[in-house]
Design an enzyme around this catalytic site. Structure first.
Site, short mmCIF file in Angstrom:
data_model
loop_
_atom_site.label_atom_id
_atom_site.label_comp_id
_atom_site.label_asym_id
_atom_site.label_seq_id
_atom_site.Cartn_x
_atom_site.Cartn_y
_atom_site.Cartn_z
N ASN A 57 32.75 -43.93 12.71
CA ASN A 57 32.05 -44.30 13.94
C ASN A 57 32.80 -45.41 14.70
O ASN A 57 32.25 -46.02 15.61
CB ASN A 57 30.62 -44.75 13.65
CG ASN A 57 30.57 -46.03 12.83
OD1 ASN A 57 31.59 -46.49 12.32
ND2 ASN A 57 29.39 -46.60 12.69
N ASP B 182 35.12 -57.00 3.31
CA ASP B 182 33.67 -56.81 3.26
C ASP B 182 33.17 -56.50 1.85
O ASP B 182 33.96 -56.22 0.95
CB ASP B 182 33.25 -55.71 4.24
CG ASP B 182 34.15 -54.47 4.17
OD1 ASP B 182 34.82 -54.29 3.14
OD2 ASP B 182 34.19 -53.71 5.15
N GLU C 249 29.83 -52.78 12.84
CA GLU C 249 29.22 -51.57 13.36
C GLU C 249 29.03 -51.64 14.87
O GLU C 249 28.77 -52.72 15.42
CB GLU C 249 27.84 -51.39 12.71
CG GLU C 249 27.89 -51.23 11.20
CD GLU C 249 28.28 -49.83 10.75
OE1 GLU C 249 29.18 -49.23 11.35
OE2 GLU C 249 27.67 -49.36 9.79
N HIS D 62 34.06 -48.21 13.31
CA HIS D 62 33.96 -49.58 12.79
C HIS D 62 35.27 -50.01 12.13
O HIS D 62 36.05 -49.20 11.66
CB HIS D 62 32.76 -49.76 11.84
CG HIS D 62 32.86 -49.13 10.49
ND1 HIS D 62 31.81 -48.48 9.89
CD2 HIS D 62 33.88 -49.05 9.59
CE1 HIS D 62 32.17 -48.05 8.69
NE2 HIS D 62 33.41 -48.37 8.49
C1 GLP Z 1 34.43 -48.39 4.97
C2 GLP Z 1 34.97 -49.83 4.97
C3 GLP Z 1 36.08 -49.95 5.92
C4 GLP Z 1 36.95 -48.71 5.76
C5 GLP Z 1 36.24 -47.56 6.41
C6 GLP Z 1 36.94 -46.23 6.26
O1 GLP Z 1 33.08 -48.33 5.06
N1 GLP Z 1 34.04 -50.87 5.17
O2 GLP Z 1 36.80 -51.14 5.68
O3 GLP Z 1 38.17 -48.89 6.40
O4 GLP Z 1 34.91 -47.56 6.02
O5 GLP Z 1 36.75 -45.68 4.99
P1 GLP Z 1 37.58 -44.45 4.46
O6 GLP Z 1 38.99 -44.92 4.30
O7 GLP Z 1 36.95 -44.12 3.13
O8 GLP Z 1 37.46 -43.36 5.45
#
Ligand code: GLP
Length: 262
Positions: free
Chosen positions: A153, A84, A160, A155
């Protein structure tokens, strides 16, 4: 410790769960998996986020320890697609995921920028960019090993909730929870987090030949339990991963706290 599905009281998915003592041990294991996939000549699906920072540090360490000719040969074959990117941020913006990948892997390992594909956050038509990106994954033969983190959440990528199991790569609006989750990188201000992103969908993620979900820290224990132990549902997009026949989940003890390991 490896817990097979049989050792979890309510687990129904066919994959494998691996519980490591801490985030460092998780990172070492995941880096080994990524290294092996590179050796196999596979197309990698890569993720961003804080969870991946120790993973990429461990991968850098492994690859930089290789004899130079062997490393150069391996890195010349590098092909990856990130999940992404924020809409409106280009590679020159330090909080773009393109810049994250440059700092974490492409720069230190001297991989050509073009070998690490990522959606163009500055594309004039974000919907068209999402379609182009999805087609590029298919044209590359699909992803062999898809690395995934877990949003607070539920995702995956930026899919989302609510989200079906067959959503395509698309441009979407980020939820307030996600902008809050990622605010730290934007000076702590959720309003500074871009409102939209392009993400590979659950359709592309589930089409990868193998999935590797990586979750660390006590803050994710509740959502990890919902993702793995409750029936798949749109409210927890990561729960669709249970449907994949080759899902490996690698977590630390803190994240595994609510999994009722026997
Ligand atoms: C982000 C990314 C995800 C990631 C997730 C967890 O927003 N788009 O690909 O895995 O949220 O992030 P973190 O590892 O900082 O908790």
């Amino acid at each position: 410790m490896i817990a097979s599905s049989a050792s979890l009281t309510t687990l129904t998915w066919p994959g494998q769960l691996r519980v490591e003592p801490d985030a460092e041990a998780v990172a070492a294991h995941v880096a080994e998996r990524l290294h092996q996939a590179l050796e196999d000549g596979g197309v990698l699906g890569l993720a961003t986020g804080r969870t991946m920072e120790p993973v990429y540090a461990a991968l850098r360490q492994r690859l930089l320890a290789l004899p130079k000719p062997q490393r150069e040969l391996l890195l010349r074959q590098w092909r990856s697609f990130n999940l992404d990117e924020y809409v409106g941020l280009g590679p020159d913006h330090p909080q773009s995921f393109a810049a994250f990948m440059q700092r974490q892997l492409a720069g230190p390992l001297q991989i050509e920028r073009g070998s690490l594909a990522i959606p163009h956050g500055l594309a004039l038509d974000a919907d068209a960019e999402a379609r182009r990106y999805s087609a590029a994954v298919v044209a590359a033969g699909g992803v062999d090993l898809q690395l995934l983190g877990l949003g607070s959440n539920g995702h995956v990528g930026f899919n989302e909730p609510p989200c079906s199991e067959a959503e395509p790569c698309r441009c979407l609006t980020l939820s307030p929870a996600t902008r809050q989750q990622n605010a730290e990188a934007f000076g702590g201000d959720p309003a500074a987090v871009p409102a939209r992103a392009i993400t590979l969908g659950t359709a592309e993620i589930l089409a990868a030949r193998r999935l590797l979900l990586v979750v660390t820290g006590a803050a994710k224990a509740g959502i990890l339990r919902r993702a793995l132990l409750e029936p798949p549902c749109p409210e927890v997009p990561a729960s669709w991963l249970q449907r994949h026949p080759r899902l490996e989940v690698v977590v630390d003890l803190a994240a595994a706290a609510q999994l009722e390991l026997s």
